[in-house]
Design a protein around this motif. Structure first.
Motif, mmCIF file in Angstrom:
data_model
loop_
_atom_site.group_PDB
_atom_site.id
_atom_site.type_symbol
_atom_site.label_atom_id
_atom_site.label_comp_id
_atom_site.label_asym_id
_atom_site.label_seq_id
_atom_site.Cartn_x
_atom_site.Cartn_y
_atom_site.Cartn_z
ATOM 1 N N VAL A 33 55.985 -3.119 30.931
ATOM 2 C CA VAL A 33 54.760 -3.602 31.571
ATOM 3 C C VAL A 33 54.762 -5.123 31.528
ATOM 4 O O VAL A 33 55.439 -5.728 30.690
ATOM 5 N N GLU A 57 49.483 0.043 36.443
ATOM 6 C CA GLU A 57 49.827 -0.359 35.076
ATOM 7 C C GLU A 57 48.841 0.238 34.063
ATOM 8 O O GLU A 57 49.225 0.644 32.970
ATOM 9 N N TYR A 63 58.604 -9.098 31.151
ATOM 10 C CA TYR A 63 58.182 -7.756 30.784
ATOM 11 C C TYR A 63 58.094 -7.655 29.260
ATOM 12 O O TYR A 63 58.804 -8.356 28.527
ATOM 13 N N SER A 72 49.592 -7.516 30.175
ATOM 14 C CA SER A 72 48.989 -6.237 29.782
ATOM 15 C C SER A 72 48.539 -6.248 28.326
ATOM 16 O O SER A 72 47.737 -5.401 27.915
#
Length: 296
Positions: free
Chosen positions: A243, A227, A166, A247
């Motif tokens: 996220v 997302e 993450y 991303s």
């Protein structure tokens, strides 16, 4: 009516000579003549006019020849099509995927597969993990790219396609943007945008548990179901968000991404397919997927 009778008739109709037709069909002339005669008797129609000097097609014979050649050609096409399917050269593959998979190397894998297999039709379906699993088991999908967290995968094979950490999505101008990295403990009291628990309840509980282990409960001010929606809310300044690292490829203004440390689960995307599915096309697709998988 047998297929060999049709082939014999086509040979005679094209050669207009029983002897040459028999040689072409690798059969003696008498049995060939008998088979064509039986075909006429079965149809109740005279297809050929026979004299001692010539063989000619009747008007009905000309039309029947046209139709028989069409049947033969279609049958040949069917044979070639089925053989190509068995070799994985032609056919269809139904691919399901969760939204975040579009930010991974899955699009590149799909493009590579299509370039190598131009005659295979790909059908795509973007749905949640929970929605894809029954479609996969019901043979309405051939392969599904999902995010597993406590789901039942009995009867299914799997390939870990992506594993990554993450990161923290931070609104532009936020003090966190001045730091190179952040720890989960830094988020105490910070407004956070989170995904909706109904989408991944087990994962939701796991992430909440990670905050609890860090000594506090997250200050969730807004929830979203994708997302992309979460990042869009971060861009408005509503709060920060956890996220997946992929991303970062999203080119959205107003958002900065920073590495995040702490006792957090990894973000994973897994490919699933039925153990009973022995499709050559599926195996070819899996070979390509293995070339593009990212497991950190």
């Amino acid at each position: 009516m047998e297929l060999r009778q049709i082939n014999y008739f086509i040979a005679v109709a094209e050669e207009l000579h029983f002897g040459r037709a028999a040689e072409r069909c690798h059969i003696a002339q008498p049995p060939l003549s008998q088979q064509v005669k039986r075909l006429e008797e079965e149809l109740g129609v005279t297809l050929l006019e026979r004299t001692s000097r010539r063989v000619a097609l009747t008007p009905e014979g000309k039309e029947f020849l046209k139709r028989c050649k069409d049947v033969r050609d279609r049958l040949n096409e069917a044979v070639i099509c089925i053989q190509d399917m068995a070799k994985g050269l032609e056919g269809q593959l139904r691919v399901g995927f969760i939204g975040p998979a579009s930010l991974s190397k899955l699009p590149q894998a799909i493009r590579s597969f299509r370039e190598r297999n131009p005659n295979i039709r790909l059908d795509f379906s973007a749905q949640s993990t929970t929605e894809q699993l029954p479609l996969l088991r019901g043979d309405r999908l051939d392969i599904a790219f999902v995010r597993l967290f406590g789901h039942d995968t009995s009867g299914l094979n799997s390939l870990l396609f992506l594993r990554e950490p993450y990161v923290l999505a931070v609104p532009e101008g936020h003090p966190f943007t001045e730091r190179d990295s952040l720890d989960l403990k830094d988020l105490e009291g910070e407004p956070l945008v989170f995904f909706q628990p109904m989408n991944q309840p087990a994962l939701y509980r796991s992430l909440i548990g990670a905050f609890h282990k860090a000594g506090f409960m997250p200050n969730i001010v807004q929830e979203a179901n994708t997302e992309q929606s979460i990042i869009a809310l971060v861009a408005t300044g509503m709060g920060c968000a956890l996220v997946p690292a992929s991303s970062v490829v999203v080119n959205r203004g107003g958002v900065v991404f920073r590495p995040l440390t702490g006792d957090l689960p990894q973000w994973e995307i897994t490919a699933l397919w039925k153990k009973k599915n022995q499709s050559v096309i599926l195996q070819k697709f899996l070979d390509v997927a293995r070339e593009f998988r990212e497991v950190h």
